[in-house]
Motif scaffolding. Structure first.
Motif, PDB file in Angstrom:
ATOM      1  N   GLU A 233       0.832  -1.200   0.000  1.00 36.79           N
ATOM      2  CA  GLU A 233       0.000   0.000   0.000  1.00 36.79           C
ATOM      3  C   GLU A 233       0.869   1.254   0.000  1.00 36.79           C
ATOM      4  OE1 GLU A 233      -2.581   3.040   2.274  1.00 36.79           O
ATOM      5  OE2 GLU A 233      -0.706   2.078   2.866  1.00 36.79           O
ATOM      6  N   HIS A 234       2.017   1.166   0.665  1.00 34.51           N
ATOM      7  CA  HIS A 234       2.970   2.275   0.690  1.00 34.51           C
ATOM      8  C   HIS A 234       3.405   2.641  -0.736  1.00 34.51           C
ATOM      9  CE1 HIS A 234       6.029   4.725   2.704  1.00 34.51           C
ATOM     10  NE2 HIS A 234       6.900   4.288   1.815  1.00 34.51           N
ATOM     11  N   GLU A 235       3.661   1.622  -1.528  1.00 32.82           N
ATOM     12  CA  GLU A 235       4.047   1.863  -2.928  1.00 32.82           C
ATOM     13  C   GLU A 235       2.868   2.350  -3.758  1.00 32.82           C
ATOM     14  OE1 GLU A 235       7.114   1.859  -4.225  1.00 32.82           O
ATOM     15  OE2 GLU A 235       7.691   1.597  -2.134  1.00 32.82           O
ATOM     16  N   LEU A 236       1.677   1.804  -3.482  1.00 29.57           N
ATOM     17  CA  LEU A 236       0.476   2.260  -4.193  1.00 29.57           C
ATOM     18  C   LEU A 236       0.264   3.753  -3.963  1.00 29.57           C
ATOM     19  CD1 LEU A 236      -2.426  -0.336  -3.732  1.00 29.57           C
ATOM     20  CD2 LEU A 236      -1.227   0.266  -5.827  1.00 29.57           C
ATOM     21  N   GLN A 237       0.453   4.178  -2.729  1.00 26.94           N
ATOM     22  CA  GLN A 237       0.245   5.585  -2.404  1.00 26.94           C
ATOM     23  C   GLN A 237       1.169   6.469  -3.232  1.00 26.94           C
ATOM     24  OE1 GLN A 237      -2.053   6.816  -0.657  1.00 26.94           O
ATOM     25  NE2 GLN A 237      -2.679   5.439   0.987  1.00 26.94           N
ATOM     26  N   LYS A 238       2.400   6.021  -3.409  1.00 25.89           N
ATOM     27  CA  LYS A 238       3.341   6.807  -4.213  1.00 25.89           C
ATOM     28  C   LYS A 238       2.866   6.892  -5.650  1.00 25.89           C
ATOM     29  CE  LYS A 238       7.538   5.680  -1.573  1.00 25.89           C
ATOM     30  NZ  LYS A 238       8.835   4.980  -1.611  1.00 25.89           N
ATOM     31  N   ARG A 239       2.476   5.735  -6.208  1.00 32.34           N
ATOM     32  CA  ARG A 239       2.064   5.711  -7.614  1.00 32.34           C
ATOM     33  C   ARG A 239       0.790   6.507  -7.828  1.00 32.34           C
ATOM     34  NH1 ARG A 239       3.787   0.139  -7.623  1.00 32.34           N
ATOM     35  NH2 ARG A 239       1.651  -0.612  -7.597  1.00 32.34           N
ATOM     36  N   GLU A 240      -0.078   6.540  -6.828  1.00 29.25           N
ATOM     37  CA  GLU A 240      -1.340   7.268  -6.965  1.00 29.25           C
ATOM     38  C   GLU A 240      -1.220   8.710  -6.479  1.00 29.25           C
ATOM     39  OE1 GLU A 240      -4.134   4.976  -4.798  1.00 29.25           O
ATOM     40  OE2 GLU A 240      -4.101   3.288  -6.181  1.00 29.25           O
ATOM     41  N   GLU A 241       0.005   9.136  -6.182  1.00 26.40           N
ATOM     42  CA  GLU A 241       0.285  10.498  -5.718  1.00 26.40           C
ATOM     43  C   GLU A 241      -0.569  10.854  -4.512  1.00 26.40           C
ATOM     44  OE1 GLU A 241       1.717  12.377  -9.996  1.00 26.40           O
ATOM     45  OE2 GLU A 241      -0.165  13.012  -9.092  1.00 26.40           O
ATOM     46  N   ALA A 242      -0.660   9.886  -3.574  1.00 31.21           N
ATOM     47  CA  ALA A 242      -1.441  10.117  -2.362  1.00 31.21           C
ATOM     48  C   ALA A 242      -0.524  10.103  -1.152  1.00 31.21           C
ATOM     49  CB  ALA A 242      -2.538   9.067  -2.230  1.00 31.21           C
ATOM     50  N   ALA A 243       0.661  10.658  -1.277  1.00 28.72           N
ATOM     51  CA  ALA A 243       1.633  10.638  -0.192  1.00 28.72           C
ATOM     52  C   ALA A 243       1.127  11.400   1.032  1.00 28.72           C
ATOM     53  CB  ALA A 243       2.953  11.225  -0.669  1.00 28.72           C
ATOM     54  N   GLN A 244       0.205  12.355   0.837  1.00 26.82           N
ATOM     55  CA  GLN A 244      -0.280  13.129   1.963  1.00 26.82           C
ATOM     56  C   GLN A 244      -1.014  12.250   2.968  1.00 26.82           C
ATOM     57  OE1 GLN A 244       0.467  16.400   2.490  1.00 26.82           O
ATOM     58  NE2 GLN A 244      -0.349  15.924   4.514  1.00 26.82           N
ATOM     59  N   ALA A 245      -1.752  11.270   2.466  1.00 32.71           N
ATOM     60  CA  ALA A 245      -2.445  10.355   3.370  1.00 32.71           C
ATOM     61  C   ALA A 245      -1.442   9.590   4.211  1.00 32.71           C
ATOM     62  CB  ALA A 245      -3.322   9.390   2.567  1.00 32.71           C
ATOM     63  N   GLU A 246      -0.330   9.211   3.605  1.00 31.98           N
ATOM     64  CA  GLU A 246       0.720   8.516   4.331  1.00 31.98           C
ATOM     65  C   GLU A 246       1.280   9.422   5.426  1.00 31.98           C
ATOM     66  OE1 GLU A 246       1.771   5.453   3.876  1.00 31.98           O
ATOM     67  OE2 GLU A 246       3.727   5.360   4.845  1.00 31.98           O
ATOM     68  N   ALA A 247       1.524  10.686   5.081  1.00 29.53           N
ATOM     69  CA  ALA A 247       2.080  11.616   6.058  1.00 29.53           C
ATOM     70  C   ALA A 247       1.115  11.853   7.206  1.00 29.53           C
ATOM     71  CB  ALA A 247       2.423  12.942   5.380  1.00 29.53           C
ATOM     72  N   ASP A 248      -0.176  12.012   6.882  1.00 33.91           N
ATOM     73  CA  ASP A 248      -1.175  12.255   7.917  1.00 33.91           C
ATOM     74  C   ASP A 248      -1.241  11.087   8.896  1.00 33.91           C
ATOM     75  OD1 ASP A 248      -3.642  14.031   5.887  1.00 33.91           O
ATOM     76  OD2 ASP A 248      -1.745  14.647   6.782  1.00 33.91           O
ATOM     77  N   GLY A 249      -1.043   9.880   8.380  1.00 30.64           N
ATOM     78  CA  GLY A 249      -1.118   8.698   9.231  1.00 30.64           C
ATOM     79  C   GLY A 249      -0.011   8.646  10.255  1.00 30.64           C
ATOM     80  N   LYS A 250       1.053   9.421  10.054  1.00 33.34           N
ATOM     81  CA  LYS A 250       2.187   9.393  10.973  1.00 33.34           C
ATOM     82  C   LYS A 250       2.223  10.608  11.897  1.00 33.34           C
ATOM     83  CE  LYS A 250       5.130   6.698   7.901  1.00 33.34           C
ATOM     84  NZ  LYS A 250       6.372   6.671   7.107  1.00 33.34           N
ATOM     85  N   THR A 251       1.231  11.504  11.765  1.00 35.68           N
ATOM     86  CA  THR A 251       1.229  12.705  12.585  1.00 35.68           C
ATOM     87  C   THR A 251       0.325  12.514  13.787  1.00 35.68           C
ATOM     88  OG1 THR A 251      -0.536  13.597  11.202  1.00 35.68           O
ATOM     89  CG2 THR A 251       1.712  14.222  10.646  1.00 35.68           C
ATOM     90  N   ASP A 252       0.324  13.513  14.674  1.00 31.29           N
ATOM     91  CA  ASP A 252      -0.511  13.431  15.862  1.00 31.29           C
ATOM     92  C   ASP A 252      -1.975  13.292  15.468  1.00 31.29           C
ATOM     93  OD1 ASP A 252       1.675  13.714  17.446  1.00 31.29           O
ATOM     94  OD2 ASP A 252       1.446  15.886  17.710  1.00 31.29           O
ATOM     95  N   ILE A 253      -2.706  12.520  16.282  1.00 31.96           N
ATOM     96  CA  ILE A 253      -4.130  12.339  16.034  1.00 31.96           C
ATOM     97  C   ILE A 253      -4.852  13.509  16.690  1.00 31.96           C
ATOM     98  CG2 ILE A 253      -6.101  10.807  16.375  1.00 31.96           C
ATOM     99  CD1 ILE A 253      -4.140   8.487  16.593  1.00 31.96           C
ATOM    100  N   GLY A 254      -5.180  14.532  15.945  1.00 33.77           N
ATOM    101  CA  GLY A 254      -5.823  15.711  16.517  1.00 33.77           C
ATOM    102  C   GLY A 254      -6.232  16.691  15.451  1.00 33.77           C
ATOM    103  N   TRP A 255      -6.350  17.947  15.853  1.00 36.34           N
ATOM    104  CA  TRP A 255      -6.791  18.992  14.943  1.00 36.34           C
ATOM    105  C   TRP A 255      -5.897  19.065  13.706  1.00 36.34           C
ATOM    106  CZ3 TRP A 255     -11.315  21.235  15.808  1.00 36.34           C
ATOM    107  CH2 TRP A 255     -11.832  21.236  17.101  1.00 36.34           C
ATOM    108  N   GLY A 256      -6.506  19.393  12.563  1.00 38.11           N
ATOM    109  CA  GLY A 256      -5.737  19.640  11.349  1.00 38.11           C
ATOM    110  C   GLY A 256      -5.559  18.431  10.464  1.00 38.11           C
ATOM    111  N   HIS A 257      -5.913  17.238  10.956  1.00 39.41           N
ATOM    112  CA  HIS A 257      -5.705  16.035  10.156  1.00 39.41           C
ATOM    113  C   HIS A 257      -6.996  15.219  10.040  1.00 39.41           C
ATOM    114  CE1 HIS A 257      -1.484  16.986  10.532  1.00 39.41           C
ATOM    115  NE2 HIS A 257      -1.633  17.029  11.836  1.00 39.41           N
ATOM    116  N   GLN A 258      -8.118  15.845  10.344  1.00 40.43           N
ATOM    117  CA  GLN A 258      -9.361  15.098  10.381  1.00 40.43           C
ATOM    118  C   GLN A 258     -10.038  15.040   9.010  1.00 40.43           C
ATOM    119  OE1 GLN A 258     -12.223  17.455  12.747  1.00 40.43           O
ATOM    120  NE2 GLN A 258     -10.488  18.716  13.270  1.00 40.43           N
ATOM    121  N   ILE A 259     -10.722  13.941   8.758  1.00 42.52           N
ATOM    122  CA  ILE A 259     -11.460  13.784   7.504  1.00 42.52           C
ATOM    123  C   ILE A 259     -12.961  13.867   7.742  1.00 42.52           C
ATOM    124  CG2 ILE A 259      -9.651  12.384   6.462  1.00 42.52           C
ATOM    125  CD1 ILE A 259     -11.570   9.939   6.876  1.00 42.52           C
ATOM    126  N   ARG A 260     -13.405  13.586   8.979  1.00 45.88           N
ATOM    127  CA  ARG A 260     -14.851  13.577   9.237  1.00 45.88           C
ATOM    128  C   ARG A 260     -15.122  13.994  10.678  1.00 45.88           C
ATOM    129  NH1 ARG A 260     -16.698   8.261   7.673  1.00 45.88           N
ATOM    130  NH2 ARG A 260     -16.106   9.044   5.625  1.00 45.88           N
TER     131      ARG A 260
END
Length: 374
Positions: free
Chosen positions: A295-322
């Protein structure tokens, strides 16, 4: 025919045109004939894995063709009934036919979305991981509520759920849990759920009944089969064994056979403790690791690296989807698509199709816009 209903018919016709183009009906029918012949071969089950793939493809193709023909016949029947009802001035017949066409339009639009789940791993089963954010019992209770929501969704869609790992909260809820959701297009439908989910409510754990905001993160990644090669070097792994912890963990065993694997180059961590066999837990954890790396490689190919970065950041304000608001009013809103509903109880009971469809449609329209621009 009223202009509003003519618009409904036009929408169905457009969906049918796109479905036919995507399905390539003539080619699909020929392929189904081939699969039916293979299914009748007595030697088919000499290779069970190959047989299961053939039967799965046949079932999916049968369903797609049947759905297309049902929609095609349904719109013809609906239009004919309206014309008959109008000629005979039978208002009940017209109203019934119009209602059927509106329902058919909604089903055809959903089938059109499902047909576009053609990403490299969209058809696969998936792993779904929930982690409580900072906030102790509040966040851990929210994590368990989210987990229940996804289990309810999976069960309502005929998917099987297997519990792989669970770490119970100190007083209530869970610190984290990982499920495997098995069903056609499970990853395709749920892949946009990765991110931070925010809950606002009056806390049942606060003696002063104050309003609290809690966060939990969701991570969805596809199960990969043996046909997909993912290189994992032993020197890159750190493997630990441990005992399931916490007072809960009702879905996992309590022996020292639990396995945690750390892939040091990427920092990806997976663990499994659902079986009493350390060997089986290790095999499952390795499968999960390969899926995460894929999935890590898929994210790169699909240019979705931001989702990968968000998954490694603090769980709080600024990274919410819903956002799920239960107090002072009822509202669940997706911050990416704007889709919202005031029926928060139904959402928490697993009725998230509207959010999944809106998110998928947004991704598809975004991809189409990029393609047109290039």
């Amino acid at each position: 025919m009223r202009a509003e209903i003519q618009a409904v018919v036009d929408d169905i016709t457009q969906s049918l045109t796109l479905l036919r183009r995507h399905l390539d009906l003539d080619a699909a029918t020929r392929r189904l004939d081939e699969l039916n012949s293979l299914a009748e071969d007595p030697s088919l089950w000499d290779d069970p894995d190959a047989a299961q793939k053939i039967m799965r493809e046949r079932t999916q193709l049968e369903q797609s063709i049947a759905n297309y023909k049902e929609f095609e016949q349904g719109v013809e029947d609906g239009v004919m009934l309206i014309e008959m009802g109008e000629a005979e001035e039978d208002a009940d017949t017209v109203a019934e036919a119009e209602s059927s066409l509106i329902a058919l339009r909604d089903r055809a639009a959903k089938e059109q979305l499902a047909s576009l789940l053609s990403g490299e791993a969209d058809a696969n089963d998936c792993y779904l991981q929930v982690n409580a954010g900072a906030g102790g019992t509040e966040a851990q209770d929210w994590a368990e509520m989210l987990l229940r929501m996804y289990v309810r969704w999976a069960e309502a869609h005929g998917c099987k759920v297997e519990w792989l790992d669970e770490s119970a909260g100190e007083e209530a809820g869970i610190k984290s849990a990982t499920l495997q959701i098995k069903g056609h297009n499970a990853y395709g439908w749920l892949k946009t759920e990765s991110g931070v989910h925010r809950l606002v409510r009056i806390s049942p754990y606060d003696s002063q009944a104050r309003r609290h905001t809690s966060f939990s993160s969701v991570w969805v990644y596809p199960v990969v089969d043996d046909t997909i090669e993912v290189e994992v070097l032993d020197k890159d792994l750190r493997v630990d064994t441990f005992r399931a912890s916490g007072a809960g963990g009702q879905h996992v065993n309590k022996t020292d056979s639990a396995i945690r694997i750390v892939h040091e180059p990427t920092g990806i961590v997976v663990q499994c403790q659902n079986d009493r066999s350390q060997h089986k837990n290790r095999a499952q954890a390795m499968a999960m690791l390969k899926a995460r790396l894929y999935e890590h490689e898929l994210q790169k190919r699909e240019e979705a690296a931001q989702a990968e970065a968000d998954g490694k950041t603090d769980i709080g304000w600024g990274h919410q989807i819903r956002s799920y608001v239960l107090q002072p009013y009822q509202m669940v809103k997706d911050l990416r698509t704007g889709h919202e509903t005031t029926n928060s109880g139904a959402v928490l009971d697993g009725d998230i199709d509207g959010f999944l469809e809106a998110s998928l449609a947004s991704r598809i329209s975004g991809s189409n816009s990029e393609a047109e621009a290039s």
